[in-house]
Design an enzyme around this catalytic site. Structure first.
Site, PDB file in Angstrom:
ATOM      1  N   HIS A  89       0.915  -1.144   0.060  1.00  0.00           N
ATOM      2  CA  HIS A  89      -0.068  -0.061  -0.007  1.00  0.00           C
ATOM      3  C   HIS A  89       0.907   1.388   0.040  1.00  0.00           C
ATOM      4  O   HIS A  89       1.103   1.947  -1.032  1.00  0.00           O
ATOM      5  CB  HIS A  89      -1.066  -0.154   1.059  1.00  0.00           C
ATOM      6  CG  HIS A  89      -2.251   0.877   1.213  1.00  0.00           C
ATOM      7  ND1 HIS A  89      -2.312   1.991   0.312  1.00  0.00           N
ATOM      8  CD2 HIS A  89      -2.955   1.579   2.049  1.00  0.00           C
ATOM      9  CE1 HIS A  89      -3.232   2.606   0.524  1.00  0.00           C
ATOM     10  NE2 HIS A  89      -3.483   2.550   1.750  1.00  0.00           N
TER      11      HIS A  89
ATOM     12  N   HIS B  42      -1.342   0.550 -11.315  1.00  0.00           N
ATOM     13  CA  HIS B  42      -2.166   0.873 -10.281  1.00  0.00           C
ATOM     14  C   HIS B  42      -3.553   0.134  -9.937  1.00  0.00           C
ATOM     15  O   HIS B  42      -3.933  -0.389 -11.120  1.00  0.00           O
ATOM     16  CB  HIS B  42      -2.691   2.387 -10.275  1.00  0.00           C
ATOM     17  CG  HIS B  42      -3.324   2.956  -9.020  1.00  0.00           C
ATOM     18  ND1 HIS B  42      -4.648   2.880  -8.859  1.00  0.00           N
ATOM     19  CD2 HIS B  42      -2.614   3.903  -8.031  1.00  0.00           C
ATOM     20  CE1 HIS B  42      -4.884   3.467  -7.585  1.00  0.00           C
ATOM     21  NE2 HIS B  42      -3.582   3.976  -7.133  1.00  0.00           N
TER      22      HIS B  42
ATOM     23  N   ASP C 236       3.359   7.915  -6.778  1.00  0.00           N
ATOM     24  CA  ASP C 236       4.381   7.528  -6.285  1.00  0.00           C
ATOM     25  C   ASP C 236       5.716   7.644  -7.230  1.00  0.00           C
ATOM     26  O   ASP C 236       6.965   7.889  -6.473  1.00  0.00           O
ATOM     27  CB  ASP C 236       4.407   5.975  -5.847  1.00  0.00           C
ATOM     28  CG  ASP C 236       3.451   5.859  -4.859  1.00  0.00           C
ATOM     29  OD1 ASP C 236       3.205   6.655  -3.663  1.00  0.00           O
ATOM     30  OD2 ASP C 236       2.537   4.872  -4.852  1.00  0.00           O
TER      31      ASP C 236
END
Length: 382
Positions: free
Chosen positions: A224, A264, A319
């Protein structure tokens, strides 16, 4: 009763929410109906938190009052700071230290005796948590460096104040705006694992400190949170390599290495948040080192265009660019996930309160696959 098994609750509707919506095919994210692009570029993080908690953007007077209410809650009790110092001395992991500190904050909650269904009290408690987490996290880093914590500056917004408490120096305008924008981009994102964890805890009518602590625990898992740290570690490996960064990525792909920051659970196209942070990364590069921006854009060009990941529905996520942005801001790599938790806390709180407004205990079931009709044998005969 439905007997279909959906591992990981993939695609299963468990709640209704007016907080955020993710369109993975279109690459669109909205908070309360507003596009993430408009909010990130036009609103402060405090405005976004107000929006999530109150359902509408604040007026100037409302924002001033709301910001003041957050600012006056930033201080943390000395006992909590002493515990944070002990955790730093013990070389505790930052996420674990944050989890412990947030749980301990409840001991100093002035409305700890509020009724579980008093949602206004829950909102006020959530405000205190949101205000104090930056102070706790910055203090942890200062203690790790053998330095004393820096007191919050009431004249700075939440983002700028965190950077100030972290370094002892007031950030410049670009750094403050960039970090503020990054917090907005991470404030909420549907029913991800940590948000759902917080909601499950909230559905028992447990206190909001328990819900946020649970969210931190869920976010600490490598599936996560943590991808932005992994991205930065890869970029540093490239930087320390004897290979050109394009040669490095080609070799890594040939060796079957997985490049973090790609793909994702929801998005099939480039994460809209990644697009915004890519812009910020370039601005920071123009002011400082350009190599980190060059590394990320080269990797993206190679993977998405030349390796055809776009056709497979795999693209950069938030990210991939947040890691290098945080590094350009001078933030230690192992604080990236705690910062994720710091930014997401208002979203967890908003989801808990929203769910508790029409609460039903979350209680799924599992399909039993064990043995049937076992014959019991007394202990002395086994």
């Amino acid at each position: 009763m439905v007997d279909d098994l959906e591992k990981g609750l993939e695609g299963v509707l468990v709640a209704e929410s007016g907080l955020s919506s993710v369109d993975g095919d279109a690459g669109r994210l909205i908070y309360r109906g507003y596009s993430i692009e408009d909010l990130a570029r036009g609103a402060s993080y405090e405005e976004v938190v107000y929006l999530l908690w109150h359902g509408e953007l604040p007026t100037e007077d409302e924002l001033e009052s709301f910001t003041a209410s957050l600012t006056e809650e930033r201080s943390v009790d000395d006992d909590v700071l002493e515990t944070v110092e002990q955790l730093a001395d013990a070389d505790e992991r930052p996420m674990a230290a944050l989890r412990t500190a947030v749980s301990m904050l409840s001991a100093y909650e002035p409305e700890a005796d509020a009724e579980p269904d008093d949602l206004e009290a829950t909102r006020r408690q959530g405000r205190r948590i949101t205000a104090k987490i930056p102070t706790v996290l910055a203090a942890f880093e200062r203690y790790r460096l053998g330095e004393e914590p820096v007191d919050p500056d009431p004249d700075l917004g939440l983002a700028a104040n965190f950077l100030y408490m972290l370094t002892g120096e007031e950030p410049d305008e670009l750094a403050a705006e960039t970090f503020d924008q990054a917090l907005t981009l991470h404030a909420d994102h549907g029913l991800n694992a940590s948000t759902f964890t917080s909601m499950v805890i909230g559905s028992t009518m447990a206190d909001i400190y328990s819900a946020v602590t649970g969210g931190i625990g869920a976010l600490s898992g490598p599936l996560h949170g943590g991808a932005n740290q992994d991205v930065m570690e890869v970029l540093m490996e490239i930087d320390e390599s004897d290979l050109d960064h394009r040669e490095w990525i080609e070799q890594a792909i040939d060796e079957g290495r997985r490049i973090p920051g790609y793909g994702h659970r929801v998005y099939n196209v480039k994460d809209p948040r990644a697009k915004i942070l890519e812009e910020r990364s370039e601005e920071l590069a123009e002011q400082g080192e350009r190599k980190w921006y060059d590394y990320t854009t080269t990797i993206e060009e190679y993977l998405v265009e030349e390796q055809g990941l776009a056709e497979k529905g795999i693209a950069p996520n938030v990210d991939f660019y947040s890691g290098s942005v945080y590094y350009q801001l001078g933030i230690p790599i192992d604080l990236y996930t705690p910062i994720f938790a710091m930014s997401r806390t208002p979203g967890w709180i908003a989801h808990v309160v929203e769910y508790q407004e029409d609460n039903r205990l979350i209680r799924p079931r599992a399909r039993y696959t064990g043995p049937e009709d076992q014959e019991f044998v007394p202990l002395e005969e086994r």
